[in-house]
Design a protein around this motif. Structure first.
Motif, mmCIF file in Angstrom:
data_model
loop_
_atom_site.group_PDB
_atom_site.id
_atom_site.type_symbol
_atom_site.label_atom_id
_atom_site.label_comp_id
_atom_site.label_asym_id
_atom_site.label_seq_id
_atom_site.Cartn_x
_atom_site.Cartn_y
_atom_site.Cartn_z
ATOM 1 N N ASN A 12 15.709 12.603 20.047
ATOM 2 C CA ASN A 12 16.245 13.776 19.351
ATOM 3 C C ASN A 12 17.775 13.717 19.356
ATOM 4 O OD1 ASN A 12 17.255 15.004 21.751
ATOM 5 N ND2 ASN A 12 15.213 15.804 22.204
ATOM 6 N N SER A 40 12.192 16.451 14.594
ATOM 7 C CA SER A 40 10.747 16.668 14.700
ATOM 8 C C SER A 40 10.106 15.693 15.692
ATOM 9 C CB SER A 40 10.102 16.498 13.326
ATOM 10 O OG SER A 40 8.707 16.338 13.427
ATOM 11 N N ALA A 41 9.344 16.238 16.618
ATOM 12 C CA ALA A 41 8.637 15.385 17.583
ATOM 13 C C ALA A 41 7.644 14.478 16.876
ATOM 14 C CB ALA A 41 7.918 16.256 18.612
ATOM 15 N N ARG A 51 9.480 11.585 15.419
ATOM 16 C CA ARG A 51 9.876 10.620 16.456
ATOM 17 C C ARG A 51 8.683 9.765 16.880
ATOM 18 N NH1 ARG A 51 12.689 15.222 18.381
ATOM 19 N NH2 ARG A 51 11.259 15.483 20.149
ATOM 20 N N LYS A 52 7.531 10.376 16.998
ATOM 21 C CA LYS A 52 6.328 9.612 17.361
ATOM 22 C C LYS A 52 5.989 8.592 16.282
ATOM 23 C CE LYS A 52 4.186 13.283 20.135
ATOM 24 N NZ LYS A 52 3.077 14.266 20.199
#
Length: 289
Positions: A185, A169-170, A173-174
């Protein structure tokens, strides 16, 4: 929900729940052979049942499942309640079919967060048991950044580890980057695997595959704390000489009294207002299986 309680005991955490619920607890004998007739008699007097976490621990015990099915058919919503953790779809369907009120403790946000922190502490103990390297200064990969992944990564970082998070999931990660971790990723997994000596997997899907595993050092230890079937290609890990430790149910192994109190507090939060007044007149039965 203010009457007697039956707790199905499968580990130390489940045993200690009775210590934190109102009522008088009957001692449990861990060596006691399961007595179907005695269990049936106890269940008939109870208004709530506490199943294990995860509830699927019961699935291999045919006699227990048959007994519970029989008991559930006698009950009606409002007069009986079932607690447990991580109900499977099959268990949820069974309870809904009989119109039984039930609470999944692992869907309680407070329980989930506290359970994640306990799991993180237990993960540290597992790392120190199985790894030949100090956490301080070590590069550690954490796969997934849900509640457990986040708690594990942040605790290890506080102990001086250099954390790389692999997350699909972006947004995850943020969040990981905002909390001071390297986060990429899984396509960068092979590159990041080089130099790591510990990997903690929290993803209950196959994410640690051949391309990542073949880049790992032979000293690398993978702690797979995700629910079955885990997230590691075991055949590939074996082929490359990578040790995989299935570390399931850690709160039931470590800090068992603290873990039990988390569940008991959640159970008690759903209790009838009159329960405290009846504390001396209700029993907590513990059925060891």
């Amino acid at each position: 929900m203010a009457g007697n309680t039956a707790i199905f005991v499968t580990d130390a955490r489940q045993k200690y729940i009775a210590d934190y619920l109102p009522g008088r607890a009957c001692p449990v004998d861990w060596k006691m052979k399961y007595d179907e007739y005695k269990a049936k008699e106890l269940l008939d007097s109870c208004e709530r049942i506490v199943l294990p976490t995860p509830v699927s621990k019961l699935d291999k015990n045919t006699k227990i499942c048959e007994l519970l099915n029989e008991e559930l058919k006698k009950r009606r919503k409002g007069h009986f309640c079932v607690f447990g953790g991580a109900f499977t779809d099959e268990w949820a369907d069974r309870l809904e079919k009989e119109n039984i009120l039930y609470y999944d403790l692992m869907k309680d946000e407070c329980v989930a967060l506290k359970n994640a922190q306990i799991t993180a502490e237990a993960t540290v103990a597992e790392i120190l048991t199985h790894s030949a390297y100090s956490i301080q200064g070590q590069k550690i990969i954490v796969t997934g950044y849900g509640r457990c992944g986040r708690a594990v990564a942040n605790l290890l970082k506080a102990m001086g580890a250099k954390i790389t998070v692999l997350a699909r999931s972006a947004d995850d990660r943020k969040r990981a980057q905002a909390e001071g971790h390297i986060a990429v990723n899984f396509s960068y997994g092979p590159e990041e695997a080089y130099g790591a000596r510990t990997v903690v997997n929290t993803v209950p899907a196959l994410v640690l595959k051949e391309p990542i595993l073949k880049e790992m050092h032979p000293d690398t230890v993978i702690l797979d704390i995700a629910s079955r079937p885990g997230g590691t290609d075991l055949a590939a890990a074996e082929a490359h000489g990578i040790q995989v430790i299935p570390a399931l149910g850690l709160p039931g192994i470590y800090t068992t009294k603290s873990s039990a109190k988390v569940l008991a507090d959640a159970i008690h939060s759903y209790a009838h207002p009159e329960e405290e007044k009846r504390e001396g007149r209700v029993w907590i039965f513990q059925i060891a299986i």
